[in-house]
Every structure is written in C-alpha cells, then in structure tokens.
Write an enzyme that holds these catalytic residues in place. Sequence first.
Site, mmCIF file in Angstrom:
data_model
loop_
_atom_site.group_PDB
_atom_site.id
_atom_site.type_symbol
_atom_site.label_atom_id
_atom_site.label_comp_id
_atom_site.label_asym_id
_atom_site.label_seq_id
_atom_site.Cartn_x
_atom_site.Cartn_y
_atom_site.Cartn_z
ATOM 1 N N LYS A 87 -17.263 23.963 3.157
ATOM 2 C CA LYS A 87 -16.464 23.425 2.046
ATOM 3 C C LYS A 87 -17.232 23.498 0.726
ATOM 4 O O LYS A 87 -18.357 23.965 0.683
ATOM 5 C CB LYS A 87 -15.987 22.011 2.363
ATOM 6 C CG LYS A 87 -15.189 21.917 3.679
ATOM 7 C CD LYS A 87 -13.867 22.673 3.642
ATOM 8 C CE LYS A 87 -13.303 22.998 5.005
ATOM 9 N NZ LYS A 87 -12.636 21.911 5.684
ATOM 10 N N TYR A 103 -18.846 -10.025 12.612
ATOM 11 C CA TYR A 103 -18.168 -9.885 13.912
ATOM 12 C C TYR A 103 -16.731 -10.381 13.896
ATOM 13 O O TYR A 103 -16.194 -10.765 14.924
ATOM 14 C CB TYR A 103 -18.992 -10.546 15.024
ATOM 15 C CG TYR A 103 -20.238 -9.722 15.340
ATOM 16 C CD1 TYR A 103 -20.122 -8.370 15.680
ATOM 17 C CD2 TYR A 103 -21.506 -10.275 15.270
ATOM 18 C CE1 TYR A 103 -21.255 -7.607 15.939
ATOM 19 C CE2 TYR A 103 -22.641 -9.517 15.535
ATOM 20 C CZ TYR A 103 -22.507 -8.184 15.868
ATOM 21 O OH TYR A 103 -23.609 -7.431 16.130
ATOM 22 N N ARG A 163 -17.922 5.474 9.732
ATOM 23 C CA ARG A 163 -18.817 5.371 8.582
ATOM 24 C C ARG A 163 -19.702 6.608 8.428
ATOM 25 O O ARG A 163 -20.174 7.190 9.397
ATOM 26 C CB ARG A 163 -19.715 4.130 8.717
ATOM 27 C CG ARG A 163 -18.971 2.804 8.749
ATOM 28 C CD ARG A 163 -19.950 1.634 8.752
ATOM 29 N NE ARG A 163 -20.910 1.725 9.832
ATOM 30 C CZ ARG A 163 -20.785 1.127 11.016
ATOM 31 N NH1 ARG A 163 -19.726 0.370 11.275
ATOM 32 N NH2 ARG A 163 -21.700 1.260 11.946
ATOM 33 N N GLN A 193 -17.671 19.400 5.291
ATOM 34 C CA GLN A 193 -18.181 20.275 6.355
ATOM 35 C C GLN A 193 -18.858 21.484 5.676
ATOM 36 O O GLN A 193 -18.606 21.784 4.509
ATOM 37 C CB GLN A 193 -16.984 20.659 7.261
ATOM 38 C CG GLN A 193 -17.255 21.659 8.343
ATOM 39 C CD GLN A 193 -16.886 23.064 7.898
ATOM 40 O OE1 GLN A 193 -16.172 23.236 6.915
ATOM 41 N NE2 GLN A 193 -17.393 24.051 8.595
ATOM 42 N N ARG A 239 -13.120 -4.506 10.252
ATOM 43 C CA ARG A 239 -13.691 -5.602 9.452
ATOM 44 C C ARG A 239 -12.963 -5.684 8.118
ATOM 45 O O ARG A 239 -12.267 -4.760 7.722
ATOM 46 C CB ARG A 239 -15.170 -5.337 9.191
ATOM 47 C CG ARG A 239 -16.020 -5.345 10.441
ATOM 48 C CD ARG A 239 -17.500 -5.149 10.080
ATOM 49 N NE ARG A 239 -18.320 -5.350 11.252
ATOM 50 C CZ ARG A 239 -18.913 -4.351 11.936
ATOM 51 N NH1 ARG A 239 -18.786 -3.100 11.539
ATOM 52 N NH2 ARG A 239 -19.620 -4.614 13.008
ATOM 53 N N ASP A 269 -4.129 16.596 1.289
ATOM 54 C CA ASP A 269 -5.285 17.108 2.042
ATOM 55 C C ASP A 269 -6.037 18.041 1.087
ATOM 56 O O ASP A 269 -5.647 19.176 0.868
ATOM 57 C CB ASP A 269 -4.807 17.851 3.295
ATOM 58 C CG ASP A 269 -5.965 18.379 4.142
ATOM 59 O OD1 ASP A 269 -7.104 18.462 3.623
ATOM 60 O OD2 ASP A 269 -5.732 18.734 5.320
ATOM 61 N N PHE A 291 -5.278 24.149 8.540
ATOM 62 C CA PHE A 291 -6.190 23.892 9.651
ATOM 63 C C PHE A 291 -5.545 22.857 10.580
ATOM 64 O O PHE A 291 -4.824 21.972 10.132
ATOM 65 C CB PHE A 291 -7.529 23.375 9.106
ATOM 66 C CG PHE A 291 -8.556 23.092 10.162
ATOM 67 C CD1 PHE A 291 -8.992 24.089 11.021
ATOM 68 C CD2 PHE A 291 -9.089 21.815 10.308
ATOM 69 C CE1 PHE A 291 -9.938 23.820 11.997
ATOM 70 C CE2 PHE A 291 -10.042 21.543 11.274
ATOM 71 C CZ PHE A 291 -10.458 22.545 12.119
ATOM 72 N N HIS A 307 -9.862 21.704 0.611
ATOM 73 C CA HIS A 307 -10.228 22.966 -0.058
ATOM 74 C C HIS A 307 -10.370 22.773 -1.567
ATOM 75 O O HIS A 307 -10.527 23.770 -2.272
ATOM 76 C CB HIS A 307 -9.115 24.012 0.130
ATOM 77 C CG HIS A 307 -8.861 24.419 1.532
ATOM 78 N ND1 HIS A 307 -7.933 25.377 1.857
ATOM 79 C CD2 HIS A 307 -9.415 24.037 2.694
ATOM 80 C CE1 HIS A 307 -7.898 25.548 3.172
ATOM 81 N NE2 HIS A 307 -8.796 24.735 3.708
HETATM 82 C C1 LIG Z 1 -11.833 21.537 6.864
HETATM 83 C C2 LIG Z 1 -10.439 21.007 6.838
HETATM 84 C C3 LIG Z 1 -10.088 19.780 7.405
HETATM 85 C C4 LIG Z 1 -11.002 18.986 8.290
HETATM 86 O O1 LIG Z 1 -12.243 18.728 7.777
HETATM 87 P P1 LIG Z 1 -13.496 18.553 8.774
HETATM 88 O O2 LIG Z 1 -14.519 17.941 7.889
HETATM 89 O O3 LIG Z 1 -13.869 19.902 9.260
HETATM 90 O O4 LIG Z 1 -13.070 17.637 9.874
HETATM 91 C C5 LIG Z 1 -8.799 19.315 7.219
HETATM 92 N N1 LIG Z 1 -7.892 20.031 6.542
HETATM 93 C C6 LIG Z 1 -8.172 21.224 6.012
HETATM 94 C C7 LIG Z 1 -7.121 21.957 5.249
HETATM 95 C C8 LIG Z 1 -9.454 21.767 6.172
HETATM 96 O O5 LIG Z 1 -9.730 22.977 5.674
#
Ligand SMILES: *Cc1c(COP(=O)(O)O)cnc(C)c1O
Length: 406
Positions: free
Chosen positions: A196, A232, A242, A193, A225, A167, A96, A170
């Site tokens: 997922k 602050y 966040r 998301q 922070r 990453d 992605f 998935h």
């Molecule tokens: C979904 C995804 C992202 C990004 O996640 P979001 O929550 O949609 O920003 C990053 N890397 C991979 C491989 C993804 O499938």
Amino acid sequence: MATLALLGGRPTKTKPFPAWPQFDDRERQAILAVLDSGVWWRTPGTHTAAFERDFAAYQQARHGVAVTNGTHALEVALLALGIGPGDEVIVPDYTFVATASAVMMTGAVPVLVDVRPDTYCLDCDLTEAAITPRTKAVIAVHMGGHPADLNRLTAIAERHGLLLVEDCAHAHGSQWNGRPVGTFGRAGTFSFQQSKLMTAGEGGLIVTNDDDTERLLRSVHDCGRMPGEWFYSHFIYGSNYRLSEWQGAILAAQLTRLDEQTGRRHANARLLDRLLAEIEGVTPQSLDPRSTRNGQYAYIFHYDGAKFAGVPTKRFIEALAAEGIPNQAAYPPVHALDLFTSGAYRSRLPNLPEPHPSWRGAFPVTDRAAWETYWVPQYALLGDEQDVHEIAAAVRKVQEHAGELQ
Ligand SMILES: *Cc1c(COP(=O)(O)O)cnc(C)c1O
C-alpha cells in the site's frame, strides 16, 4: 531491429524503478525509540496514538482509530456501525476479497454490484437498483486510488438512509473535489500492508467525523472496553484489533513522505495518460475531473488484444513484464471466488443456503477489468519522467512485435 525481451532481446527498462518500501533513519529512529521505551503495546503507548491523530489530520478527519490491518478496519467499522445478521451491504464486484468478506464476518450479506467502465469504481445506477429494505450500508472502493463518485454516493446514502463506508485501502492522500477521501461517508478505512501507499508491513486505520462512531470504533477494537472505564469492564462485543507501538511509530515516519510521494505519483500518472493515449488498444483508467488528487495505488490500463495481433492478455503481461515493467496481478471478480461459488461462505452466513441472487448476476465490466487489464504498481510511479517514458516505450515495443508472440 529490437527483439522482445521475452524472446531473448534486451529489456526496454535498464535503470531500475525505485524500491519499495522506502525508509531511512526516520524509521530506524522510530523503532529504536519504541525499543528503548519498553512500551511496545498500544494501550499505555504514545506512538500509535500520535500517529492516529496525525493521519486523521492529514485526511482532514476528526478521529482516527488504528487497527491491525485493512481487513480488520472494515470489520471494526461495520461492527461499530451495527451491521449484522439480516442486513445487506452493497459492495463492488471488482475489489479485493476483504471488502466483501468483512461484511460476511459480521453476519450480513455482501450484495455485489458491477463497476463503471471508465473508473472501475462502483456504478451508481446499479447501486441504487440493488437497494432493498434490508440494505444498511454501501462500501465504495476507491479503485487504484481513484475516488468513486462521492457526489452521487453520498446523495444515494442520504436519500435511502444508508451508511456509506469508504474503503480507502488504495487511496491515502487521494482527494475528491479538493477534499481528502475517508469522511464523505460515515467511516473510511485504510490499509498499511506492504504493497500500500505507506506501510508498516501490516496495519490499518479507520477515520470518522462522527463522535459516537469513534467511541464505538475504539470499543470494538479494544475488546468492548470504553475509554476511561475500568480495564476489565467490557460493555459490548469487541475483540483485540489494536495496532502495536512498533507499527504506529513506523507509520508516523512513513506519513512524513506521503504528501510528496502522492504528488509525484499523480504527476507521473498524468504523463503516462498522455503517452499511452497515443497507443491504440491501450485505455488507461480515466480520471474524473473531480478526482483532484489520485494516490495512484496502481496505474490500471485496459488492454485490447485485437490491436496487438490477437495476443492474449496473459501473454501481453508476460511480454511487458519481461521488458522490465513490473506487474501487479489484477483482482479476479469477487463473484467468481471459491468462497462465493463453493458454499464455503455458509460458515459465516448459515441462514443463506443458496448463493445470494446478486452473486449470480452478470458483471461484464468487472470481467473485463479482471481479465483484460495491466496493473503497474504504485512504486513504479515514484521515479522520474524517464521511467514513465520507458513504460510507454515498452508497451509500444510489444505492440510493434506482437506478431512474434503468436
Ligand atoms: C489491501 C486491501 C484491503 C485489506 O487490507 P489488508 O491490510 O491487506 O487487510 C481491503 N480492501 C482493499 C481494496 C485492499 O486493496
């Protein structure tokens, strides 16, 4: 004789696949608890903090930092690791856009590398060949839930003094050699998301075993922070990444199902491996024996049109989808995205007037993965064995009638 659903016949699939997202009173109670507490944001809250601890523990990580989404999880991780202008970060061409655009956001250059033809994860030989004196990090993507070769990638990172980031968007619940992904490198990033493996609509999280990295992750994600300091005081560059209490509470409920769901998807995917092995022209993403548990964000299989009367992939996808098998669009190659070809990338990389040479390379495996695969989304593997048999039956039916699709 059965007619293809695309040509007016009855679809193979009659019983619907499970719905996604899945939720029940656990999520309902979670939302109400946040509502009634009157504390809806992270800083004084308890739900997101508790979810961070629970999720990190599930992934066998020391620390978890929840953020707004999976893209921001990558950005915060890279910023906390000190990646910036002048640096190169190796990323797979098959992923992605966020894996590469997060690198750009920091001012570093994403260097694109092709993937392996069996697992569609980073090709380690090409990764090693792409290392230059500017290389600071490698981001491995666990494609479709299948871990990249973490034995070799950790060795490469060690040998060349690089930071490895996983990453894991998935791969919630995926394991390599019996150990959950996310902490083989310095940091692992997750997405929550909607599509997922667990979700609050949006959301993300970073895991790490490194205490110093955790402090920096917290700081970057909270406006620079530092934990325990005056509200602050802002010590480093950060922003507001966040996660809200609503999302933290829902995700804690979602996490209670993840283990069982992962087991079911993994088992159903292995049954589908066996059934599709009998169909010529269909090659599932292969399972490395060290990939001991696959979260299976998608079930990816390669489609060889020559064994389907020359029917193009796009038409095959239409025919299979008409049979009632859901399709999730496969990723296009990163190097082919407008962001990379049009010069639009220069808004983040003003000192790179010409596209990076790696973007102009050849990516034969990614091209095949992008244009010749079918992605069955994860929720279709949450059903029973009959559902899995029907997926294979639909593929077989399309093959038998492929001649009619000319
Ligand atoms: C979904 C995804 C992202 C990004 O996640 P979001 O929550 O949609 O920003 C990053 N890397 C991979 C491989 C993804 O499938």
